[in-house]
Write an enzyme that holds these catalytic residues in place. Structure first.
Site, PDB file in Angstrom:
ATOM      1  N   ASP A 134       1.022  -1.248  -0.106  1.00 54.60           N
ATOM      2  CA  ASP A 134      -0.104  -0.001  -0.015  1.00 54.60           C
ATOM      3  C   ASP A 134       1.043   1.121   0.020  1.00 54.60           C
ATOM      4  O   ASP A 134       1.855   1.165   0.785  1.00 54.60           O
ATOM      5  CB  ASP A 134      -0.831   0.066   1.191  1.00 54.60           C
ATOM      6  CG  ASP A 134      -1.988   1.032   1.148  1.00 54.60           C
ATOM      7  OD1 ASP A 134      -2.744   1.359  -0.034  1.00 54.60           O
ATOM      8  OD2 ASP A 134      -2.193   1.843   2.020  1.00 54.60           O
ATOM      9  N   HIS A 141      -4.053  14.225   0.294  1.00 59.02           N
ATOM     10  CA  HIS A 141      -4.054  13.273   1.582  1.00 59.02           C
ATOM     11  C   HIS A 141      -3.257  13.343   2.349  1.00 59.02           C
ATOM     12  O   HIS A 141      -3.398  13.741   3.543  1.00 59.02           O
ATOM     13  CB  HIS A 141      -4.572  11.904   0.881  1.00 59.02           C
ATOM     14  CG  HIS A 141      -4.500  10.912   2.121  1.00 59.02           C
ATOM     15  ND1 HIS A 141      -5.637  11.004   3.136  1.00 59.02           N
ATOM     16  CD2 HIS A 141      -3.560  10.053   2.547  1.00 59.02           C
ATOM     17  CE1 HIS A 141      -5.314  10.022   3.947  1.00 59.02           C
ATOM     18  NE2 HIS A 141      -4.161   9.462   3.648  1.00 59.02           N
ATOM     19  N   GLU A 207     -10.528   3.745   3.185  1.00 61.01           N
ATOM     20  CA  GLU A 207      -9.477   4.792   2.382  1.00 61.01           C
ATOM     21  C   GLU A 207      -9.701   4.240   0.928  1.00 61.01           C
ATOM     22  O   GLU A 207      -9.740   3.174   0.498  1.00 61.01           O
ATOM     23  CB  GLU A 207      -8.042   4.260   2.638  1.00 61.01           C
ATOM     24  CG  GLU A 207      -7.787   4.661   4.065  1.00 61.01           C
ATOM     25  CD  GLU A 207      -6.175   4.702   4.435  1.00 61.01           C
ATOM     26  OE1 GLU A 207      -5.660   5.111   5.303  1.00 61.01           O
ATOM     27  OE2 GLU A 207      -5.334   3.705   3.460  1.00 61.01           O
ATOM     28  N   GLU A 209      -9.084   4.066  -2.794  1.00 60.04           N
ATOM     29  CA  GLU A 209      -7.949   3.661  -3.308  1.00 60.04           C
ATOM     30  C   GLU A 209      -8.190   3.068  -4.832  1.00 60.04           C
ATOM     31  O   GLU A 209      -9.281   2.581  -5.012  1.00 60.04           O
ATOM     32  CB  GLU A 209      -7.013   2.859  -2.879  1.00 60.04           C
ATOM     33  CG  GLU A 209      -6.587   3.590  -1.274  1.00 60.04           C
ATOM     34  CD  GLU A 209      -5.285   2.795  -0.783  1.00 60.04           C
ATOM     35  OE1 GLU A 209      -4.314   2.173  -1.426  1.00 60.04           O
ATOM     36  OE2 GLU A 209      -5.308   2.940   0.726  1.00 60.04           O
ATOM     37  N   ASP A 241      -8.585   0.205   1.427  1.00 67.45           N
ATOM     38  CA  ASP A 241      -8.091  -0.354   2.466  1.00 67.45           C
ATOM     39  C   ASP A 241      -8.610   0.307   3.811  1.00 67.45           C
ATOM     40  O   ASP A 241      -7.856   1.232   4.178  1.00 67.45           O
ATOM     41  CB  ASP A 241      -6.491   0.306   2.142  1.00 67.45           C
ATOM     42  CG  ASP A 241      -5.511  -0.697   2.916  1.00 67.45           C
ATOM     43  OD1 ASP A 241      -5.831  -1.788   3.106  1.00 67.45           O
ATOM     44  OD2 ASP A 241      -4.520  -0.080   3.273  1.00 67.45           O
ATOM     45  N   ARG A 245      -7.856   3.925  12.803  1.00 67.96           N
ATOM     46  CA  ARG A 245      -7.053   5.161  12.994  1.00 67.96           C
ATOM     47  C   ARG A 245      -6.666   5.150  14.394  1.00 67.96           C
ATOM     48  O   ARG A 245      -5.345   5.613  14.569  1.00 67.96           O
ATOM     49  CB  ARG A 245      -7.627   6.242  12.786  1.00 67.96           C
ATOM     50  CG  ARG A 245      -8.465   6.417  11.240  1.00 67.96           C
ATOM     51  CD  ARG A 245      -7.369   6.676  10.173  1.00 67.96           C
ATOM     52  NE  ARG A 245      -7.815   6.849   8.920  1.00 67.96           N
ATOM     53  CZ  ARG A 245      -6.983   7.083   7.876  1.00 67.96           C
ATOM     54  NH1 ARG A 245      -5.641   6.845   7.970  1.00 67.96           N
ATOM     55  NH2 ARG A 245      -7.771   7.023   6.583  1.00 67.96           N
ATOM     56  N   GLN A 248      -3.604   2.532  14.682  1.00 71.21           N
ATOM     57  CA  GLN A 248      -2.349   3.197  13.928  1.00 71.21           C
ATOM     58  C   GLN A 248      -1.657   4.204  14.740  1.00 71.21           C
ATOM     59  O   GLN A 248      -0.621   4.124  14.630  1.00 71.21           O
ATOM     60  CB  GLN A 248      -2.980   3.549  12.567  1.00 71.21           C
ATOM     61  CG  GLN A 248      -1.629   4.030  11.693  1.00 71.21           C
ATOM     62  CD  GLN A 248      -2.223   4.317  10.278  1.00 71.21           C
ATOM     63  OE1 GLN A 248      -3.199   3.867   9.720  1.00 71.21           O
ATOM     64  NE2 GLN A 248      -1.261   5.052   9.688  1.00 71.21           N
ATOM     65  N   LYS A 261      -3.938  -1.580   9.780  1.00 74.18           N
ATOM     66  CA  LYS A 261      -4.229  -1.966   8.474  1.00 74.18           C
ATOM     67  C   LYS A 261      -4.103  -3.557   7.677  1.00 74.18           C
ATOM     68  O   LYS A 261      -4.275  -3.706   6.676  1.00 74.18           O
ATOM     69  CB  LYS A 261      -3.047  -1.208   7.445  1.00 74.18           C
ATOM     70  CG  LYS A 261      -2.816   0.329   7.814  1.00 74.18           C
ATOM     71  CD  LYS A 261      -4.060   1.077   7.633  1.00 74.18           C
ATOM     72  CE  LYS A 261      -4.355   1.002   6.263  1.00 74.18           C
ATOM     73  NZ  LYS A 261      -4.243   1.992   5.289  1.00 74.18           N
ATOM     74  N   THR A 265      -8.737  -5.400   3.385  1.00 74.28           N
ATOM     75  CA  THR A 265      -8.737  -4.947   2.166  1.00 74.28           C
ATOM     76  C   THR A 265      -9.714  -5.422   1.080  1.00 74.28           C
ATOM     77  O   THR A 265      -9.595  -6.632   0.678  1.00 74.28           O
ATOM     78  CB  THR A 265      -7.064  -4.843   1.520  1.00 74.28           C
ATOM     79  OG1 THR A 265      -6.410  -4.294   2.693  1.00 74.28           O
ATOM     80  CG2 THR A 265      -7.112  -4.044   0.465  1.00 74.28           C
ATOM     81  N   GLU A 372     -10.328  12.573   6.906  1.00 73.12           N
ATOM     82  CA  GLU A 372     -10.309  14.080   6.251  1.00 73.12           C
ATOM     83  C   GLU A 372     -11.701  14.642   6.167  1.00 73.12           C
ATOM     84  O   GLU A 372     -11.794  15.939   6.529  1.00 73.12           O
ATOM     85  CB  GLU A 372      -9.774  14.029   4.892  1.00 73.12           C
ATOM     86  CG  GLU A 372      -8.151  13.496   4.851  1.00 73.12           C
ATOM     87  CD  GLU A 372      -7.745  13.083   3.512  1.00 73.12           C
ATOM     88  OE1 GLU A 372      -7.615  13.837   2.691  1.00 73.12           O
ATOM     89  OE2 GLU A 372      -8.216  11.864   3.044  1.00 73.12           O
TER      90      GLU A 372
END
Length: 423
Positions: A134, A141, A207, A209, A241, A245, A248, A261, A265, A372
């Site tokens: 990834d 971002h 996420e 992607e 993905d 948060r 992490q 993570k 996925t 975000e």
């Protein structure tokens, strides 16, 4: 003979202009039916799936000199045959589907066996994923996240403008669209706590992607040129993905994401070929400073690819769009990511999957994550009497993506996942 990307091509199968799957697309997937549970390779055309294994058995389709490559539970064996076979096979499938070609159109028996309604098939993971990496390649971002955590003056780390940042994930938890995703448990340590605790993630995120599917290997100890990396890319898929948060935040220093993570996925069941996307190639953002020579680009390696994100909570009757952005904004291209991945001599394998990294645009409604969109939870999204900062149990996220042509679109279908409670 017309090129398979010719916008004037028409299939004998009716396809609406807003369909993701016109004759100019022909994405690959793996499917089965209740009548025949064997997994095999097909392509999407309109509201149908064309069974390539049935065409191969009938003698209408061959992938080079290989036999039985479509009677497989993944597209890996086909990808291993290389770009020349990919291109010739796509051209042959396109020819068989043309409105003015009688070979398949007028063969009622074969049509009944090989052309199946998409609503009647079960779609599976299309690729046996060899490895998953990834990346972190959207400047918008990375800047947004950096501002939240380090302040405006230190938003981007010094290396970000020089190197496509990435980490190795887990191929074992890459799943196909529609697979439910369980909320992960992990170590949590809020800033106010002295020691961590173990429990369910409280700040679960998506996420947005794109996934790059590598169709050709590279040898350990070698590097790739821009042209070699481009030719190795078989196609692209939508990719979510999922991200924990809060897990992490505690674990990422000093070596980056790990448990935050690797729990899931999701990818869409259709792989849109690089060749089908050729008409939509564009140059990416100006890179300043200039990348080191091995990362320099001459080709237009980005794509004008629209992306939508919708959220459906358990109370909603219809999903609500929460973001719309475009793949063209990516600072580091997929080709640069692949070139860098192999630059140390890392061997790439057939079936490797590269995540683009979260795709965000310059506007607030173009952000590709809830981190975000809600600005770390400070600006909740509101839906009537509901609010969301991060995902709650029962919430469903779906991505769609498409390139708009002249009277047709080349789309990716959907990648969807629903959150299950932690155990």
């Amino acid at each position: 003979m017309s090129h398979p990307n010719d916008p004037k091509l028409r299939s004998f199968i009716p396809v609406e202009p807003t369909s993701d799957f016109p004759i100019q697309n022909l994405p690959y997937g793996v499917f089965s039916t209740s009548a025949d549970p064997a997994r095999r390779v097909g392509v999407a055309i309109g509201d149908h799936v064309l069974d390539l294994a049935a065409l191969e058995a009938a003698g209408l389709l061959a992938a080079g000199n290989a036999k039985g490559v479509f009677a497989q539970p993944s597209i890996n064996a086909f990808m291993a045959l290389g770009p020349d076979v990919w291109s010739k096979t796509r051209a042959r499938i396109s020819a068989l589907l043309r409105h003015d070609n009688a070979e398949l159109r007028d063969n009622a028996d074969l049509r009944s066996r090989a052309l199946l309604a998409r609503k009647d098939v079960q779609l599976h993971l299309p690729v046996t994923v060899a490895g998953f990496t990834d990346f972190y390649s959207s400047k918008e971002h990375a800047t947004n996240v950096g501002v939240m955590f380090r302040g405006k003056d230190n938003a981007l780390q010094p290396n970000w403008l020089h190197i496509p940042i990435g980490y190795n994930g887990r191929a074992s938890t890459v799943v196909v669209s529609g697979t439910k995703v369980r909320r992960p448990n992990g170590q949590l340590k809020p800033p106010t706590a002295e020691v961590p605790t173990f429990g369910p993630c409280k700040r679960l995120d998506f996420e947005l992607e794109m996934g790059v599917v590598v169709g050709q290997p590279s040898e350990m100890g070698t590097m790739l040129t821009e042209a070699q990396a481009d030719a190795m890319i078989f196609g692209f898929t939508l990719l979510n993905d999922w991200s924990a948060r809060d897990i992490q935040q505690w674990e990422y220093v000093p070596l980056g994401p790990f448990q935050a993570k690797v729990f899931g996925t999701s990818i869409s069941p259709w792989i849109v070929t690089r060749e089908a996307l050729e008409p939509f190639r564009v140059h990416g953002p100006q890179q300043d400073p200039q990348p080191l020579p091995y990362l320099a680009q001459k080709l237009a390696n980005n794509y004008d690819l629209n992306l939508d994100v919708t959220l459906r909570t358990p109370k909603m009757s219809q999903p609500q769009r929460i973001s719309r952005t475009n793949f063209k904004y990516m600072y580091w291209s997929s080709v640069q990511q692949l070139v860098h991945h192999a630059s140390s001599g890392c061997a790439m394998s057939v079936g490797d999957l590269l995540g683009s990294g979260t795709i965000s645009g310059p506007e607030k409604d173009q952000r590709g994550s809830l981190l975000e969109l809600s600005w770390g939870g400070a600006e909740p999204l509101t839906f009537g009497d509901e609010r969301r900062t991060f995902l709650e149990d029962g919430d469903s996220l779906a991505f769609t993506g498409w390139c708009q042509g002249d009277g047709y679109r080349v789309g990716f279908g959907e990648v969807e996942g629903t959150i299950l409670p932690a155990v």
